[in-house]
Design a protein around this motif. Structure first.
Motif, mmCIF file in Angstrom:
data_model
loop_
_atom_site.group_PDB
_atom_site.id
_atom_site.type_symbol
_atom_site.label_atom_id
_atom_site.label_comp_id
_atom_site.label_asym_id
_atom_site.label_seq_id
_atom_site.Cartn_x
_atom_site.Cartn_y
_atom_site.Cartn_z
ATOM 1 N N GLU A 121 -56.583 -38.125 -116.796
ATOM 2 C CA GLU A 121 -56.837 -36.927 -117.478
ATOM 3 C C GLU A 121 -55.802 -36.592 -118.362
ATOM 4 O OE1 GLU A 121 -59.375 -33.719 -118.287
ATOM 5 O OE2 GLU A 121 -59.548 -35.062 -116.845
ATOM 6 N N ILE A 122 -54.553 -37.452 -118.112
ATOM 7 C CA ILE A 122 -53.163 -36.860 -118.960
ATOM 8 C C ILE A 122 -53.500 -37.739 -120.262
ATOM 9 C CG2 ILE A 122 -50.840 -37.405 -119.351
ATOM 10 C CD1 ILE A 122 -50.648 -36.952 -116.354
ATOM 11 N N GLU A 123 -53.853 -38.760 -120.203
ATOM 12 C CA GLU A 123 -54.222 -39.593 -121.445
ATOM 13 C C GLU A 123 -55.388 -38.782 -122.329
ATOM 14 O OE1 GLU A 123 -52.708 -42.958 -123.854
ATOM 15 O OE2 GLU A 123 -52.091 -41.943 -122.388
ATOM 16 N N LYS A 124 -56.326 -38.894 -121.498
ATOM 17 C CA LYS A 124 -57.595 -38.039 -122.385
ATOM 18 C C LYS A 124 -56.721 -36.680 -123.048
ATOM 19 C CE LYS A 124 -60.806 -39.758 -119.277
ATOM 20 N NZ LYS A 124 -61.733 -39.950 -118.084
ATOM 21 N N LEU A 125 -56.015 -35.916 -122.361
ATOM 22 C CA LEU A 125 -55.507 -34.621 -122.949
ATOM 23 C C LEU A 125 -54.724 -35.064 -124.169
ATOM 24 C CD1 LEU A 125 -54.966 -32.571 -119.793
ATOM 25 C CD2 LEU A 125 -56.842 -32.053 -121.744
ATOM 26 N N ILE A 126 -53.777 -36.089 -124.130
ATOM 27 C CA ILE A 126 -52.953 -36.343 -125.292
ATOM 28 C C ILE A 126 -53.647 -36.642 -126.299
ATOM 29 C CG2 ILE A 126 -51.099 -37.989 -125.791
ATOM 30 C CD1 ILE A 126 -49.969 -37.817 -123.010
ATOM 31 N N ARG A 127 -54.737 -37.333 -126.359
ATOM 32 C CA ARG A 127 -55.767 -37.932 -127.306
ATOM 33 C C ARG A 127 -56.371 -36.769 -127.853
ATOM 34 N NH1 ARG A 127 -53.036 -41.700 -126.928
ATOM 35 N NH2 ARG A 127 -53.502 -43.933 -127.223
ATOM 36 N N GLU A 128 -56.749 -35.620 -127.117
ATOM 37 C CA GLU A 128 -57.485 -34.640 -127.572
ATOM 38 C C GLU A 128 -56.631 -33.818 -128.326
ATOM 39 O OE1 GLU A 128 -59.506 -30.462 -125.393
ATOM 40 O OE2 GLU A 128 -59.499 -32.590 -124.473
ATOM 41 N N PHE A 129 -55.071 -33.598 -127.952
ATOM 42 C CA PHE A 129 -54.220 -32.850 -128.805
ATOM 43 C C PHE A 129 -53.807 -33.305 -130.119
ATOM 44 C CE2 PHE A 129 -49.917 -31.888 -129.922
ATOM 45 C CZ PHE A 129 -50.021 -30.563 -130.050
ATOM 46 N N ASN A 130 -53.537 -34.726 -130.103
ATOM 47 C CA ASN A 130 -53.409 -35.402 -131.390
ATOM 48 C C ASN A 130 -54.386 -35.746 -132.275
ATOM 49 O OD1 ASN A 130 -50.349 -35.638 -130.857
ATOM 50 N ND2 ASN A 130 -50.628 -37.561 -129.522
ATOM 51 N N TYR A 131 -55.557 -35.824 -131.668
ATOM 52 C CA TYR A 131 -56.571 -36.285 -132.673
ATOM 53 C C TYR A 131 -57.910 -35.211 -132.361
ATOM 54 C CZ TYR A 131 -54.093 -40.349 -132.747
ATOM 55 O OH TYR A 131 -53.226 -41.458 -132.936
ATOM 56 N N PRO A 132 -57.793 -34.036 -132.884
ATOM 57 C CA PRO A 132 -58.812 -32.838 -132.772
ATOM 58 C C PRO A 132 -59.906 -33.434 -133.658
ATOM 59 C CG PRO A 132 -56.765 -32.055 -134.492
ATOM 60 C CD PRO A 132 -56.576 -33.479 -133.827
ATOM 61 N N ASP A 133 -60.975 -32.255 -133.725
ATOM 62 C CA ASP A 133 -61.978 -32.510 -134.297
ATOM 63 C C ASP A 133 -62.160 -31.997 -135.868
ATOM 64 O OD1 ASP A 133 -63.638 -33.571 -132.315
ATOM 65 O OD2 ASP A 133 -64.037 -31.605 -131.522
ATOM 66 N N MET A 134 -61.072 -31.169 -136.037
ATOM 67 C CA MET A 134 -60.541 -30.739 -137.560
ATOM 68 C C MET A 134 -60.187 -31.891 -138.611
ATOM 69 S SD MET A 134 -58.833 -27.209 -138.947
ATOM 70 C CE MET A 134 -60.039 -26.315 -137.721
#
Length: 279
Positions: A121-134
């Protein structure tokens, strides 16, 4: 579109057949050439690369910058796409979406990264923060709006117009890591821009030990110290705090208490490695 895809390889035998097949199956691209510089490996990376790449050769002394630059000198395409061996394109339009909006002004772009399902989950959240949809355009004009993200750029999956790459000096330098940040900074300093393109998607994430993360952030600290006079890293700590808060909030929301404890240790390890060299 005539594209040269450059993929440095080290002990990457298990990735190459699938990865290079996925690259060749990309749609709306006229010409795809794959170049694989192979660092001396303990598996059959060189032999495997020769089966599936157009150009595969052994590298005696790998460096994140110089090795990629030397591979680019062999390229026949008009666009240079840099990837790492452990990515997987999400779909057959990854490459087209990465390249399609480049121009005389906007000379480079990089892809959205999505963590592999099997990673935590940590790795998924880090990617989500660094690579958003915008989508984000990084340039001199947008420096204040983007903050530290204005020079955030990843060549895990990126593209640059070949002519501009060499005009800017390319990757013709020796660095411990973060060669992509140097290139991003050079693009902006020279009045050009690059895009973070969320419609170009790859799977990419890591499962690193504490020791591996310590070494990784030690290299980042070494890099930032080396380039402190050329690149403004003043917003780095602020961006790091935002990331930590984002991950903690979402772990609490999901009830991931064990992961929260692990994340606390992991952040401390990264910070110790970073500060060791950044002083």
């Amino acid at each position: 579109m005539k594209v040269s895809v450059i993929c440095p390889v080290y002990n990457g035998e298990k990735y190459l057949k699938n990865l290079f097949s996925e690259v060749r199956e990309q749609e709306n691209i006229e010409f795809i050439e794959i170049i694989a510089p192979i660092s001396k490996s303990s598996d059959n990376s060189l032999e495997e690369a020769k089966k599936y790449a157009d150009i595969a050769y052994e590298v005696n002394n790998f460096n994140h910058g110089r090795t990629r630059h030397e591979a680019a000198l062999k390229a026949n395409g008009d666009y240079l796409v840099f990837i790492t061996q452990d990515i997987v394109p999400v779909d057959k339009l990854w490459l087209y979406n990465l390249i399609k909006d480049l121009s005389d002004k906007t000379v480079a772009a990089f892809s959205k990264q999505i963590a592999y399902k099997e990673h935590g989950e940590i790795e998924k959240l880090i990617r989500e923060f660094n690579y958003p949809d915008m989508r984000r355009i990084c340039s001199k004009e947008n420096a204040e709006i983007n903050g530290r993200k204005n020079i955030f750029y990843s060549d895990a999956a990126s593209v640059i117009i070949k002519e501009e790459f060499f005009r800017l000096g390319g990757y013709n330098f020796i660095v411990p890591t973060n060669e992509d940040v140097v290139l991003a900074n050079n693009i902006i300093k020279n009045g050009k821009s690059f895009i973070y393109e969320p419609n170009s998607k790859i799977y990419h994430s890591h499962k690193l030990s504490f020791k591996e993360n310590y070494k990784r952030y030690e290299d980042i600290g070494k890099f930032e110290k080396l380039y402190s006079k050329e690149i403004d890293f003043s917003n780095t700590s602020g961006e790091g705090k935002k990331l930590v808060i984002f991950v903690i909030k979402n772990l609490l929301k999901k009830g991931k208490i064990l992961e929260l404890g692990y994340f606390g240790i992991d952040i401390l390890v990264r910070l110790l490695g970073y500060r060791k060299e950044r002083k």
